[in-house]
Write an enzyme that holds these catalytic residues in place. Structure first.
Site, mmCIF file in Angstrom:
data_model
loop_
_atom_site.group_PDB
_atom_site.id
_atom_site.type_symbol
_atom_site.label_atom_id
_atom_site.label_comp_id
_atom_site.label_asym_id
_atom_site.label_seq_id
_atom_site.Cartn_x
_atom_site.Cartn_y
_atom_site.Cartn_z
ATOM 1 N N LYS A 329 102.529 46.991 -29.743
ATOM 2 C CA LYS A 329 102.431 45.529 -29.688
ATOM 3 C C LYS A 329 102.473 45.033 -28.238
ATOM 4 O O LYS A 329 101.853 44.036 -27.888
ATOM 5 C CB LYS A 329 103.571 44.887 -30.472
ATOM 6 N N LYS A 383 108.144 40.455 -32.700
ATOM 7 C CA LYS A 383 107.774 41.829 -33.056
ATOM 8 C C LYS A 383 108.358 42.871 -32.110
ATOM 9 O O LYS A 383 108.139 42.804 -30.899
ATOM 10 C CB LYS A 383 106.247 41.982 -33.026
ATOM 11 N N GLY A 388 104.390 50.320 -39.414
ATOM 12 C CA GLY A 388 104.683 50.694 -40.800
ATOM 13 C C GLY A 388 105.188 49.543 -41.652
ATOM 14 O O GLY A 388 105.483 49.725 -42.826
ATOM 15 N N ARG A 470 94.364 43.350 -48.112
ATOM 16 C CA ARG A 470 95.694 43.343 -48.727
ATOM 17 C C ARG A 470 96.095 41.917 -49.019
ATOM 18 O O ARG A 470 95.939 41.033 -48.177
ATOM 19 C CB ARG A 470 96.718 43.956 -47.764
HETATM 20 P P1 ADP Z 1 103.011 46.789 -38.482
HETATM 21 O O1 ADP Z 1 102.500 47.628 -37.378
HETATM 22 O O2 ADP Z 1 104.409 47.099 -38.867
HETATM 23 O O3 ADP Z 1 102.070 46.753 -39.650
HETATM 24 P P2 ADP Z 1 102.158 44.032 -38.054
HETATM 25 O O4 ADP Z 1 101.997 43.400 -36.732
HETATM 26 O O5 ADP Z 1 100.922 44.347 -38.784
HETATM 27 O O6 ADP Z 1 103.093 45.311 -37.871
HETATM 28 O O7 ADP Z 1 103.055 43.092 -38.957
HETATM 29 C C1 ADP Z 1 103.378 43.415 -40.294
HETATM 30 C C2 ADP Z 1 102.970 42.298 -41.236
HETATM 31 O O8 ADP Z 1 103.556 41.066 -40.817
HETATM 32 C C3 ADP Z 1 101.481 42.032 -41.289
HETATM 33 O O9 ADP Z 1 100.848 42.876 -42.224
HETATM 34 C C4 ADP Z 1 101.438 40.566 -41.693
HETATM 35 O O10 ADP Z 1 101.598 40.425 -43.084
HETATM 36 C C5 ADP Z 1 102.661 39.995 -41.017
HETATM 37 N N1 ADP Z 1 102.299 39.432 -39.699
HETATM 38 C C6 ADP Z 1 102.250 40.081 -38.519
HETATM 39 N N2 ADP Z 1 101.859 39.280 -37.523
HETATM 40 C C7 ADP Z 1 101.636 38.081 -38.070
HETATM 41 C C8 ADP Z 1 101.222 36.814 -37.554
HETATM 42 N N3 ADP Z 1 100.967 36.637 -36.260
HETATM 43 N N4 ADP Z 1 101.110 35.785 -38.431
HETATM 44 C C9 ADP Z 1 101.380 35.937 -39.740
HETATM 45 N N5 ADP Z 1 101.779 37.099 -40.281
HETATM 46 C C10 ADP Z 1 101.915 38.164 -39.472
HETATM 47 MG MG MG Z 2 100.654 48.649 -37.335
HETATM 48 MG MG MG Z 3 100.198 45.992 -39.682
#
Ligand code: ADP
Ligand code: MG
Ligand code: MG
Length: 494
Positions: A329, A383, A388, A470
């Site tokens: 990230k 974040k 995961g 999803r």
């Molecule tokens: P990971 O690598 O754990 O999948 P993500 O950044 O994809 O991390 O975040 C996990 C989940 O959180 C995403 O699948 C989404 O549902 C939600 N999410 C992440 N970032 C955002 C955002 N900027 N706005 C809304 N939902 C988010």
């Molecule tokens: Mg990811």
């Molecule tokens: Mg993700």
């Protein structure tokens, strides 16, 4: 009745300023048809391998064929405007190339993650392996990336915004294919009642294309007796997702795979003097990580020794440590800063197109943004450097975390980034899990798989490889299928 008309969507959506009729919502199901469709869908899943291990069965994460359950799914696909689909397809090869170019700049990775390294032991261990490879001047002639770029459509601006870019253990490439087949099947059998054209459900090529990429990488390695090593967790209820890929690899290309945990790799693995990785005496052409992305995958030093052993070897790593780090990230946030993309991409319009899909991303060193997030936490996502699902911080928790970090004056702020929260438009849908359905208001996240294969200067594959949709309850923050929040879905192109 209106129900039998062409494409019906579940609820009206606000048109854009231009009166543009972009829609992306769940297709509606006539209520009297729901029970019948759910039952048909459950039978279809059981007969076509759209399955996961059942968490209620003690052996379901270890023994294939034991304790199976259908994967969670949305009953009908989501209508999705072609413009977003085409935009995401166009971006896929750009992100693949971007990942590769950033991975070559070891100093950029080390510097960008330097402060995170001080406070996040997991990122530190990854960076330590990366530094060792830099010291050894280790070259990865053949690079294989199986990626997935995830997006959400922002309801307020109608923009497709990137959530994140996954470079390690990108999953659901197996199961995502089944759900579009399932939806086509349901729509075909109920064409009259639903009034939908099954051909509008977008087919999914993730299995064939990811298997092809692995097979082509294997062939580039050029050792007929070598295998593909799949790195797995000791307990894996998502194993059938992985088997879709590895069985295709065997059946279409005759390539053998072996599945090993990091601990087994440490115990059974060795390097020949020429750098060949051998597991129990079998040479390994490609290491396909479906584990190794989370601290839980490294419970002892043995797993870290395994990761280092793999990295030192001549096997093709999917991904290499550098490709893995590009997916953090923190790197995502750095790339969104002004003039950073320009360091890695040459073409102006490519840069513009990539930048257009970036949401607001900030480091916690930015006081103004931290203030805004404390004031309106619902507009942000906090974040850490994790993968995961289930790791992000939202709402009151986000506010309290920021206040605590600020009070401590802690370096721990470097472990996190802040991101603009994206609000996709919500609509009602039927969601099916463990044999029963609920009707809920839902939003969706859309991922495009990619494959990138390169041997020295020659780019052999750089392509999009199908998609993952999803769907989750709009009231939830997170959305992973593996993590248990989301439901597999497919796209009905409009
Ligand atoms: P990971 O690598 O754990 O999948 P993500 O950044 O994809 O991390 O975040 C996990 C989940 O959180 C995403 O699948 C989404 O549902 C939600 N999410 C992440 N970032 C955002 C955002 N900027 N706005 C809304 N939902 C988010
Ligand atoms: Mg990811
Ligand atoms: Mg993700």
């Amino acid at each position: 009745p209106a129900r039998c008309a062409a494409v019906r969507t579940a609820a009206p959506v606000a048109a854009t300023a231009e009166g543009d009729e972009r829609r992306f919502e769940q297709l509606a199901v006539p209520p009297e048809l729901v029970d019948e469709l759910v039952e048909e869908a459950l039978v279809w899943c059981s007969q076509h391998g759209l399955v996961v291990g059942d968490k209620n069965h003690p052996r379901s994460g270890k023994a294939p064929g034991v304790g199976l359950l259908h994967a969670p799914f949305a009953l009908l696909p989501m209508s999705f405007p072609k413009v977003y689909w085409e935009q995401a397809l166009e971006l896929a090869p750009l992100f693949n190339e971007l990942v590769h170019r950033v991975s070559l700049d070891g100093d950029f990775l080390q510097q960008t993650l330097a402060r995170t390294k001080e406070v996040d032991p997991f990122t530190r261990r990854l960076l330590d392996i990366h530094s060792k490879m830099m010291e050894l001047n280790k070259k990865e002639d053949i690079q294989l990336g199986l990626t997935r770029s995830d997006y959400m459509v922002d309801g307020a601006t109608d923009k497709l915004l990137q959530v994140e870019l996954n470079t390690i253990s990108t999953s659901s490439n197996g199961l995502a294919c089944g759900v579009s087949e399932l939806h086509r099947n349901l729509i075909r059998h109920h064409e009259r009642e639903l009034g939908l054209d099954p051909a509008s459900v977008v087919g999914n090529t993730a299995i064939t294309q990811h298997a092809e990429a692995l097979a082509t990488a294997w062939a580039e390695y050029n050792n007929q007796s070598a295998v593909v090593l799949v790195v797995v967790q000791a307990e894996e209820r998502y194993m059938y997702d992985q088997y879709w890929i590895t069985v295709a690899l065997r059946e279409t290309y005759g390539v053998t795979t072996i599945r090993k945990t990091m601990a087994e790799i440490e115990a059974e693995g060795d390097l020949r003097p020429d750098g060949t990785l051998v597991i129990n005496g079998r040479p390994v052409a490609v290491v396909y990580f479906r584990a190794g992305y989370s601290p839980a995958d490294y419970p002892s030093e043995a797993e870290w020794r395994a990761r280092l052993l793999i990295e030192r070897s001549s096997a093709i790593k999917c991904p290499s440590i550098a490709h893995h780090l590009v997916g953090t990230k923190k790197i995502q946030q750095e790339l969104a800063k002004e003039k950073v993309l320009e360091r890695f991409l040459d073409n102006k319009s490519d840069i513009e197109n990539v930048r257009k899909c970036f949401a607001g991303l900030w480091s916690l060193e930015n006081d103004n943004i931290v203030n805004s997030a404390i004031e309106s936490p619902e507009l942000f996502v906090l974040k850490p450097q994790r993968e995961g699902g289930g790791n992000n911080i939202y709402g009151d928790n986000l506010r309290e975390t920021l206040i605590r970090l600020r009070k401590d004056g802690s370096n721990e702020i470097a472990a996190y980034i802040l991101m603009q929260r994206i609000f996709p438009p919500a609509s009602p849908s039927y969601l099916v899990r463990e044999g029963t359905f609920v009707r809920d208001n839902v939003v969706s996240e859309f991922g495009i798989f990619g494959a990138y294969l390169r041997n020295k200067d020659k780019v052999i594959i750089n392509d999009q490889c199908g998609y993952l949709l999803r769907t989750k309850a709009a009231s939830l923050n997170e959305g992973g299928v593996v993590a248990g929040y989301a439901f597999l879905n497919s796209i009905f192109l409009t």
